[in-house]
Design a protein around this motif. Structure first.
Motif, PDB file in Angstrom:
ATOM      1  N   LEU A  97      -2.504 -13.763 -14.598  1.00 59.19           N
ATOM      2  CA  LEU A  97      -1.881 -14.631 -13.605  1.00 59.19           C
ATOM      3  C   LEU A  97      -0.837 -13.879 -12.786  1.00 59.19           C
ATOM      4  CD1 LEU A  97      -1.493 -17.873 -15.749  1.00 59.19           C
ATOM      5  CD2 LEU A  97      -2.900 -17.648 -13.694  1.00 59.19           C
ATOM      6  N   LEU A  98      -0.148 -12.945 -13.441  1.00 60.64           N
ATOM      7  CA  LEU A  98       0.865 -12.167 -12.730  1.00 60.64           C
ATOM      8  C   LEU A  98       0.253 -11.166 -11.761  1.00 60.64           C
ATOM      9  CD1 LEU A  98       3.439 -11.437 -15.586  1.00 60.64           C
ATOM     10  CD2 LEU A  98       3.938 -12.601 -13.437  1.00 60.64           C
ATOM     11  N   LEU A  99      -0.971 -10.725 -12.025  1.00 57.02           N
ATOM     12  CA  LEU A  99      -1.589  -9.687 -11.197  1.00 57.02           C
ATOM     13  C   LEU A  99      -1.689 -10.077  -9.719  1.00 57.02           C
ATOM     14  CD1 LEU A  99      -2.790  -6.884 -11.132  1.00 57.02           C
ATOM     15  CD2 LEU A  99      -4.987  -7.834 -11.810  1.00 57.02           C
ATOM     16  N   PRO A 100      -2.168 -11.295  -9.374  1.00 55.89           N
ATOM     17  CA  PRO A 100      -2.203 -11.644  -7.944  1.00 55.89           C
ATOM     18  C   PRO A 100      -0.852 -12.101  -7.398  1.00 55.89           C
ATOM     19  CG  PRO A 100      -3.076 -13.463  -9.219  1.00 55.89           C
ATOM     20  CD  PRO A 100      -2.813 -12.346 -10.196  1.00 55.89           C
ATOM     21  N   ALA A 101       0.111 -12.371  -8.286  1.00 55.74           N
ATOM     22  CA  ALA A 101       1.396 -12.905  -7.823  1.00 55.74           C
ATOM     23  C   ALA A 101       2.127 -11.979  -6.843  1.00 55.74           C
ATOM     24  CB  ALA A 101       2.285 -13.225  -9.023  1.00 55.74           C
ATOM     25  N   PRO A 102       2.132 -10.632  -7.053  1.00 56.16           N
ATOM     26  CA  PRO A 102       2.803  -9.775  -6.079  1.00 56.16           C
ATOM     27  C   PRO A 102       2.270  -9.919  -4.656  1.00 56.16           C
ATOM     28  CG  PRO A 102       2.387  -8.555  -8.079  1.00 56.16           C
ATOM     29  CD  PRO A 102       1.676  -9.864  -8.222  1.00 56.16           C
ATOM     30  N   ALA A 103       0.996 -10.302  -4.512  1.00 57.56           N
ATOM     31  CA  ALA A 103       0.459 -10.493  -3.163  1.00 57.56           C
ATOM     32  C   ALA A 103       1.236 -11.587  -2.433  1.00 57.56           C
ATOM     33  CB  ALA A 103      -1.026 -10.858  -3.239  1.00 57.56           C
ATOM     34  N   GLY A 104       1.494 -12.690  -3.149  1.00 52.94           N
ATOM     35  CA  GLY A 104       2.281 -13.765  -2.540  1.00 52.94           C
ATOM     36  C   GLY A 104       3.707 -13.336  -2.264  1.00 52.94           C
ATOM     37  N   LEU A 105       4.281 -12.553  -3.182  1.00 49.69           N
ATOM     38  CA  LEU A 105       5.650 -12.082  -2.992  1.00 49.69           C
ATOM     39  C   LEU A 105       5.737 -11.097  -1.832  1.00 49.69           C
ATOM     40  CD1 LEU A 105       6.673 -11.505  -6.726  1.00 49.69           C
ATOM     41  CD2 LEU A 105       7.253 -13.445  -5.267  1.00 49.69           C
ATOM     42  N   ILE A 106       4.731 -10.214  -1.722  1.00 51.30           N
ATOM     43  CA  ILE A 106       4.725  -9.252  -0.621  1.00 51.30           C
ATOM     44  C   ILE A 106       4.678  -9.976   0.724  1.00 51.30           C
ATOM     45  CG2 ILE A 106       3.347  -7.452   0.504  1.00 51.30           C
ATOM     46  CD1 ILE A 106       2.484  -6.616  -2.360  1.00 51.30           C
ATOM     47  N   LEU A 137      11.187  -6.488  -5.544  1.00 51.88           N
ATOM     48  CA  LEU A 137      10.741  -7.709  -4.880  1.00 51.88           C
ATOM     49  C   LEU A 137      11.759  -8.840  -5.051  1.00 51.88           C
ATOM     50  CD1 LEU A 137       6.956  -7.655  -5.820  1.00 51.88           C
ATOM     51  CD2 LEU A 137       7.920  -7.394  -3.521  1.00 51.88           C
ATOM     52  N   ALA A 138      12.357  -8.917  -6.240  1.00 53.16           N
ATOM     53  CA  ALA A 138      13.329  -9.977  -6.502  1.00 53.16           C
ATOM     54  C   ALA A 138      14.585  -9.803  -5.651  1.00 53.16           C
ATOM     55  CB  ALA A 138      13.689 -10.003  -7.985  1.00 53.16           C
ATOM     56  N   ALA A 144       5.597 -13.185   1.358  1.00 51.25           N
ATOM     57  CA  ALA A 144       6.807 -13.977   1.582  1.00 51.25           C
ATOM     58  C   ALA A 144       8.004 -13.091   1.927  1.00 51.25           C
ATOM     59  CB  ALA A 144       7.109 -14.830   0.349  1.00 51.25           C
ATOM     60  N   VAL A 145       8.209 -12.037   1.134  1.00 49.71           N
ATOM     61  CA  VAL A 145       9.341 -11.148   1.386  1.00 49.71           C
ATOM     62  C   VAL A 145       9.093 -10.300   2.626  1.00 49.71           C
ATOM     63  CG1 VAL A 145      10.707  -9.237   0.439  1.00 49.71           C
ATOM     64  CG2 VAL A 145       9.946 -11.091  -1.069  1.00 49.71           C
ATOM     65  N   GLY A 146       7.828  -9.897   2.841  1.00 50.59           N
ATOM     66  CA  GLY A 146       7.496  -9.019   3.954  1.00 50.59           C
ATOM     67  C   GLY A 146       7.734  -9.624   5.327  1.00 50.59           C
ATOM     68  N   ARG A 147       7.782 -10.952   5.424  1.00 45.82           N
ATOM     69  CA  ARG A 147       8.065 -11.581   6.722  1.00 45.82           C
ATOM     70  C   ARG A 147       9.474 -11.255   7.206  1.00 45.82           C
ATOM     71  NH1 ARG A 147       5.573 -16.769   4.317  1.00 45.82           N
ATOM     72  NH2 ARG A 147       3.368 -16.509   4.788  1.00 45.82           N
ATOM     73  N   ARG A 148      10.372 -10.925   6.252  1.00 47.85           N
ATOM     74  CA  ARG A 148      11.749 -10.630   6.631  1.00 47.85           C
ATOM     75  C   ARG A 148      12.176  -9.226   6.216  1.00 47.85           C
ATOM     76  NH1 ARG A 148      14.687 -16.420   5.022  1.00 47.85           N
ATOM     77  NH2 ARG A 148      12.980 -17.774   5.739  1.00 47.85           N
ATOM     78  N   LYS A 149      11.595  -8.701   5.140  1.00 44.74           N
ATOM     79  CA  LYS A 149      11.947  -7.375   4.624  1.00 44.74           C
ATOM     80  C   LYS A 149      10.654  -6.607   4.327  1.00 44.74           C
ATOM     81  CE  LYS A 149      16.424  -8.240   4.418  1.00 44.74           C
ATOM     82  NZ  LYS A 149      17.452  -7.470   5.172  1.00 44.74           N
ATOM     83  N   THR A 152       6.845  -3.723   0.723  1.00 43.46           N
ATOM     84  CA  THR A 152       5.839  -2.673   0.544  1.00 43.46           C
ATOM     85  C   THR A 152       6.160  -1.803  -0.675  1.00 43.46           C
ATOM     86  OG1 THR A 152       5.437  -2.608   2.932  1.00 43.46           O
ATOM     87  CG2 THR A 152       4.696  -0.714   1.642  1.00 43.46           C
ATOM     88  N   ILE A 153       7.429  -1.417  -0.812  1.00 44.38           N
ATOM     89  CA  ILE A 153       7.845  -0.591  -1.950  1.00 44.38           C
ATOM     90  C   ILE A 153       7.664  -1.358  -3.258  1.00 44.38           C
ATOM     91  CG2 ILE A 153       9.803   0.561  -3.050  1.00 44.38           C
ATOM     92  CD1 ILE A 153      10.867   1.149  -0.217  1.00 44.38           C
ATOM     93  N   GLY A 154       8.137  -2.590  -3.287  1.00 41.42           N
ATOM     94  CA  GLY A 154       8.017  -3.395  -4.497  1.00 41.42           C
ATOM     95  C   GLY A 154       6.569  -3.622  -4.894  1.00 41.42           C
ATOM     96  N   GLY A 155       5.732  -3.922  -3.922  1.00 44.23           N
ATOM     97  CA  GLY A 155       4.319  -4.140  -4.199  1.00 44.23           C
ATOM     98  C   GLY A 155       3.616  -2.878  -4.671  1.00 44.23           C
ATOM     99  N   ALA A 156       4.004  -1.737  -4.113  1.00 46.25           N
ATOM    100  CA  ALA A 156       3.389  -0.464  -4.495  1.00 46.25           C
ATOM    101  C   ALA A 156       3.661  -0.130  -5.955  1.00 46.25           C
ATOM    102  CB  ALA A 156       3.911   0.660  -3.604  1.00 46.25           C
ATOM    103  N   PHE A 157       4.792  -0.574  -6.469  1.00 43.50           N
ATOM    104  CA  PHE A 157       5.104  -0.366  -7.887  1.00 43.50           C
ATOM    105  C   PHE A 157       4.479  -1.453  -8.761  1.00 43.50           C
ATOM    106  CE2 PHE A 157       8.509   2.401  -6.332  1.00 43.50           C
ATOM    107  CZ  PHE A 157       8.501   3.409  -7.280  1.00 43.50           C
ATOM    108  N   ALA A 158       4.603  -2.709  -8.339  1.00 46.46           N
ATOM    109  CA  ALA A 158       4.232  -3.833  -9.204  1.00 46.46           C
ATOM    110  C   ALA A 158       2.725  -3.970  -9.404  1.00 46.46           C
ATOM    111  CB  ALA A 158       4.801  -5.138  -8.628  1.00 46.46           C
TER     112      ALA A 158
END
Length: 210
Positions: A47-56, A136-137, A58-63, A68-74
């Motif tokens: 369940l956590l595996l696709p979660a970074p896509a949503g975070l990328i 990401l957090a 949501a966060v990517g719209r402003r940061k 990109t960095i957080g997603g590349a690690f997570a």
């Protein structure tokens, strides 16, 4: 689910193993709990595996850079975590169920532990998950999607997990990680979505995983 699996493991198997092969002895001591914890961890990481896509998103719209960095690690970390789940959990369960002795398991476990690919993938999992989720957090906090307690809870959980092996602190780790992941998912899901747009499945899955 992640918090429940972590808590179940440390409550049921409070004695830290000194070597990987001792996992077969731990599994044999309570095989039902070992298999239940394996299933919980497997579902949590899936369940956590696709979660970074949503975070990328949501966060990517402003940061964008932070996302990109957080997603590349997570993302690679969560992929490799599934490899080790089956090595450490599903691998030792059947051996314990069949009564395979510690001395028989020891050379196999040593070969796995000393393999460069296994060692590298383990490092990618541990460091990537810690760095990726925290980036990401904190990116979500800087983007004003979540309050400050969310990344602080995740930081506290990750640090405490590394510095202690006692049961009580490990329960605190489970609570901190669950709270942080839920807060992160709810914050990015509710505030990160465009006005009038529904949450993405990936954003929703992060809350379920936590």
């Amino acid at each position: 689910m992640y918090g429940a699996a972590n808590a179940l493991y440390w409550v049921t198997f409070p004695d830290e193993v000194k070597e990987a092969a001792e996992n077969v002895t731990a599994a044999a001591s309570n095989l039902a709990a070992w298999r239940a914890e394996t299933v919980l961890f497997a579902l949590a990481h899936l369940l956590l595996l696709p979660a970074p896509a949503g975070l990328i998103v949501a966060v990517g719209r402003r940061k964008r850079l932070v996302a990109t960095i957080g997603g590349a690690f997570a993302v690679p970390a969560l992929y490799f975590s599934t490899v080790h789940l089956w090595q450490y959990n599903a691998f030792y369960g059947p051996l314990a169920a069949d009564g395979v002795s510690l001395d028989t398991v020891r050379p196999v476990a040593h070969a796995l532990e000393s393999d460069p690919f296994v060692a590298a993938s383990f490092a990618i999992w541990i460091l990537g998950f810690m760095i990726g989720v925290l980036v990401l957090a904190y990116g979500a906090w800087r983007a004003r999607l979540v309050p400050l307690w969310v990344p602080l809870a995740l930081t506290g959980g990750q640090v405490l997990d590394f510095v202690t092996s006692d049961v009580a602190p490990k329960i605190v780790v489970s609570l901190l990680m669950a709270a942080g992941l839920i807060g992160l998912a709810l914050g990015t899901g509710l505030r990160g979505a465009r006005p009038g747009a529904p949450e993405t499945p990936a954003e929703t899955s992060a809350a379920v995983a936590a």
